[in-house]
Design an enzyme around this catalytic site. Structure first.
Site, PDB file in Angstrom:
ATOM      1  N   ASN A 105      40.205  62.339  61.064  1.00  0.00           N
ATOM      2  CA  ASN A 105      40.739  61.455  60.009  1.00  0.00           C
ATOM      3  C   ASN A 105      40.780  61.802  58.690  1.00  0.00           C
ATOM      4  OD1 ASN A 105      41.661  59.432  61.940  1.00  0.00           O
ATOM      5  ND2 ASN A 105      39.589  58.744  62.240  1.00  0.00           N
ATOM      6  N   VAL A 128      38.069  50.715  55.049  1.00  0.00           N
ATOM      7  CA  VAL A 128      37.807  50.279  56.337  1.00  0.00           C
ATOM      8  C   VAL A 128      37.870  51.368  57.833  1.00  0.00           C
ATOM      9  CG1 VAL A 128      38.040  48.516  58.140  1.00  0.00           C
ATOM     10  CG2 VAL A 128      38.605  48.291  55.534  1.00  0.00           C
ATOM     11  N   ASP A 160      29.018  44.450  58.789  1.00  0.00           N
ATOM     12  CA  ASP A 160      27.392  44.825  58.865  1.00  0.00           C
ATOM     13  C   ASP A 160      26.595  43.486  58.431  1.00  0.00           C
ATOM     14  OD1 ASP A 160      28.090  47.209  60.286  1.00  0.00           O
ATOM     15  OD2 ASP A 160      28.737  47.798  58.353  1.00  0.00           O
ATOM     16  N   HIS A 188      28.101  53.040  57.461  1.00  0.00           N
ATOM     17  CA  HIS A 188      28.670  52.040  58.506  1.00  0.00           C
ATOM     18  C   HIS A 188      28.724  52.852  59.902  1.00  0.00           C
ATOM     19  CE1 HIS A 188      30.987  49.208  60.606  1.00  0.00           C
ATOM     20  NE2 HIS A 188      31.871  50.270  60.883  1.00  0.00           N
TER      21      HIS A 188
HETATM   22  P1  NAX Z   1      44.227  50.193  65.367  1.00  0.00           P
HETATM   23  O1  NAX Z   1      44.407  51.523  66.320  1.00  0.00           O
HETATM   24  O2  NAX Z   1      44.328  48.754  66.100  1.00  0.00           O
HETATM   25  O3  NAX Z   1      45.140  50.298  64.306  1.00  0.00           O
HETATM   26  C1  NAX Z   1      44.942  51.462  63.350  1.00  0.00           C
HETATM   27  C2  NAX Z   1      46.419  51.500  62.704  1.00  0.00           C
HETATM   28  O4  NAX Z   1      46.341  52.669  61.990  1.00  0.00           O
HETATM   29  C3  NAX Z   1      47.504  52.123  63.746  1.00  0.00           C
HETATM   30  O5  NAX Z   1      48.562  50.962  63.605  1.00  0.00           O
HETATM   31  C4  NAX Z   1      47.989  53.422  63.461  1.00  0.00           C
HETATM   32  O6  NAX Z   1      49.293  53.741  63.413  1.00  0.00           O
HETATM   33  C5  NAX Z   1      47.615  53.346  61.833  1.00  0.00           C
HETATM   34  N1  NAX Z   1      47.225  54.879  61.302  1.00  0.00           N
HETATM   35  C6  NAX Z   1      46.876  55.975  61.852  1.00  0.00           C
HETATM   36  N2  NAX Z   1      47.138  56.716  60.978  1.00  0.00           N
HETATM   37  C7  NAX Z   1      47.541  56.258  59.811  1.00  0.00           C
HETATM   38  C8  NAX Z   1      47.880  56.796  58.425  1.00  0.00           C
HETATM   39  N3  NAX Z   1      47.688  58.351  58.540  1.00  0.00           N
HETATM   40  N4  NAX Z   1      48.357  56.007  57.767  1.00  0.00           N
HETATM   41  C9  NAX Z   1      48.568  54.868  57.833  1.00  0.00           C
HETATM   42  N5  NAX Z   1      48.422  54.478  59.058  1.00  0.00           N
HETATM   43  C10 NAX Z   1      47.787  54.906  60.022  1.00  0.00           C
HETATM   44  O7  NAX Z   1      42.822  49.950  64.544  1.00  0.00           O
HETATM   45  P2  NAX Z   1      42.011  48.788  64.025  1.00  0.00           P
HETATM   46  O8  NAX Z   1      41.163  48.116  65.054  1.00  0.00           O
HETATM   47  O9  NAX Z   1      42.894  48.048  63.130  1.00  0.00           O
HETATM   48  O10 NAX Z   1      40.888  49.527  63.168  1.00  0.00           O
HETATM   49  C11 NAX Z   1      41.312  50.442  62.016  1.00  0.00           C
HETATM   50  C12 NAX Z   1      40.015  51.139  61.553  1.00  0.00           C
HETATM   51  O11 NAX Z   1      38.995  50.170  61.243  1.00  0.00           O
HETATM   52  C13 NAX Z   1      39.577  52.112  62.910  1.00  0.00           C
HETATM   53  O12 NAX Z   1      39.200  53.240  62.102  1.00  0.00           O
HETATM   54  C14 NAX Z   1      38.239  51.305  62.933  1.00  0.00           C
HETATM   55  O13 NAX Z   1      37.167  52.136  63.591  1.00  0.00           O
HETATM   56  C15 NAX Z   1      37.834  50.780  61.757  1.00  0.00           C
HETATM   57  N6  NAX Z   1      36.952  49.765  61.903  1.00  0.00           N
HETATM   58  C16 NAX Z   1      35.853  49.630  60.746  1.00  0.00           C
HETATM   59  C17 NAX Z   1      34.910  48.669  60.431  1.00  0.00           C
HETATM   60  C18 NAX Z   1      34.077  49.042  59.468  1.00  0.00           C
HETATM   61  O14 NAX Z   1      33.081  47.750  59.359  1.00  0.00           O
HETATM   62  N7  NAX Z   1      34.149  49.592  58.309  1.00  0.00           N
HETATM   63  C19 NAX Z   1      34.992  47.592  61.526  1.00  0.00           C
HETATM   64  C20 NAX Z   1      35.996  47.565  62.258  1.00  0.00           C
HETATM   65  C21 NAX Z   1      36.833  48.770  62.551  1.00  0.00           C
HETATM   66  O15 NAX Z   1      36.057  49.309  63.800  1.00  0.00           O
END
Ligand code: NAX
Length: 329
Positions: A105, A128, A160, A188
């Site tokens: 990532n 995020v 959190d 996180h």
């Molecule tokens: P999803 O997999 O539902 O959605 C992620 C989206 O990002 C997908 O639609 C994908 O096509 C898009 N994407 C991937 N690479 C990209 C790029 N280079 N440019 C633009 N878009 C791109 O995940 P979701 O449940 O929405 O979670 C998103 C992120 O939040 C994940 O990394 C997850 O681990 C993280 N989180 C972070 C949290 C925090 O407290 N900091 C908590 C919630 C979540 O787990």
């Protein structure tokens, strides 16, 4: 109508995107007299799904929603934005180690940090997408190299914080609004330290109200650290509504003056406060003046137990930084 706020959301077709967009467009975040322009960034294969999300936003007929831009180009998405919510990243695949995820990532945030610096003049950024702290460090390093101040960047630990407040409220049998001063220290991740010792319930120190130090130092910390995994286990999907909610809470906290005596948690560029090494995106208690500036809350007492926890999560962030050292500007 006084003004329009432009907000970029990356990963807008994902789960968190789906939960966050209607709330951003509704006016509940920036106020019911502020118009909102949404700039949605996705990878090319997800643009069709994003079009479906936009249809739904149209069908909500939000009076404050000015316009929606959808794109797979970061510089288009970030053009003139006031806020960038960097949610999009790849999820951890089966058998993938955390280190692999970071390497996978990290490059996303190189390009986005560079694009941010070019396209947006007065921007605030919340990362995020996981590993949020280290991704944020990557984006910050590239944006800062091109002149964006470091204090514009935050890594989200608000979920959190909210989880910790909910656990303490349930244990004490009080309303969650009575739990204040909840600091999340560090990453996180499962090494984060939710600091009940400095938190308050109804203005009183949590240890005095709950009086069960073993619970506060063991079960409470573990439940907060493992809450994301527990949600996945129960729901079969990772936290999305609560993550979207936390991101919006974070934006509101930065945009408004922090209530007297309280603070909120955010992963910010460490400046040496509390002996934490400089140059990490480390979550600390912060206060906002509501005018665009914030500061780290100084002078909190930390027990030996707390110091040990704070060091462990610092060590993890140092390790993560070493894995992506070649991606920093
Ligand atoms: P999803 O997999 O539902 O959605 C992620 C989206 O990002 C997908 O639609 C994908 O096509 C898009 N994407 C991937 N690479 C990209 C790029 N280079 N440019 C633009 N878009 C791109 O995940 P979701 O449940 O929405 O979670 C998103 C992120 O939040 C994940 O990394 C997850 O681990 C993280 N989180 C972070 C949290 C925090 O407290 N900091 C908590 C919630 C979540 O787990």
């Amino acid at each position: 109508m006084a003004r329009t706020v432009k907000v970029a959301i990356t990963g807008a077709a994902g789960q968190i995107g789906y939960a966050i967009l209607p709330r951003l467009a509704s006016g509940e975040v920036f106020g019911h007299d502020v118009r909102v322009s949404l700039h949605l960034l996705e990878i090319t294969p997800a643009l069709k799904a994003l079009e479906g999300v936009v249809m739904e936003l149209d069908d909500c007929a939000f009076p404050l929603l000015d316009d929606i831009v959808i794109t797979d180009q970061a510089d288009v998405a970030f053009d003139g934005i006031n806020w960038g919510l960097l949610i999009g990243s790849k999820p951890r695949g089966p058998g993938m180690e955390r280190g692999d995820l970071i390497k996978e990532n990290g490059p996303i945030f190189v390009g986005q940090g560079q694009a941010m610096a070019k396209a947006a003049e007065d921007v605030r950024v919340l990362v995020v997408g996981n590993p949020a702290n280290t991704n944020c460090l990557i984006a910050l390093s590239h944006a800062h190299a091109a002149g964006v101040p470091r204090d514009r960047f935050h890594a989200m630990t608000r979920l959190d914080q909210n989880r910790a407040q909910a656990q303490l409220a349930q244990k004490a049998g009080v309303k969650v609004a009575e739990v204040t001063n909840m600091a999340i220290w560090g990453n996180h991740s499962a090494t984060q330290y939710p600091d009940a010792e400095n938190a308050r319930i109804g203005g009183r120190p949590v240890p005095d109200v709950i009086g069960h130090m073993a619970w506060l130092r063991e079960e409470f910390i573990q439940v907060v650290q493992q809450r994301g995994a527990a949600v996945i286990d129960a729901r079969g999907l990772s936290s999305a509504a609560s993550a979207a909610n936390a991101a919006l809470d974070h934006v509101v906290s930065v945009e408004s003056a922090t209530p007297e005596g309280d603070w909120f948690s955010s992963g910010v560029y460490s400046d040496g406060s509390y002996g934490i090494e400089e140059g990490l995106m480390y979550s600390v208690p912060v206060r906002s003046d509501g005018q665009g500036s914030w500061e780290v809350v100084q002078g909190l007492e930390l027990s030996d137990f707390a110091r040990e926890k704070i060091k462990a999560t610092e060590d993890e962030l140092k390790e993560e930084r070493s894995v992506i050292a070649d991606l920093l500007a």
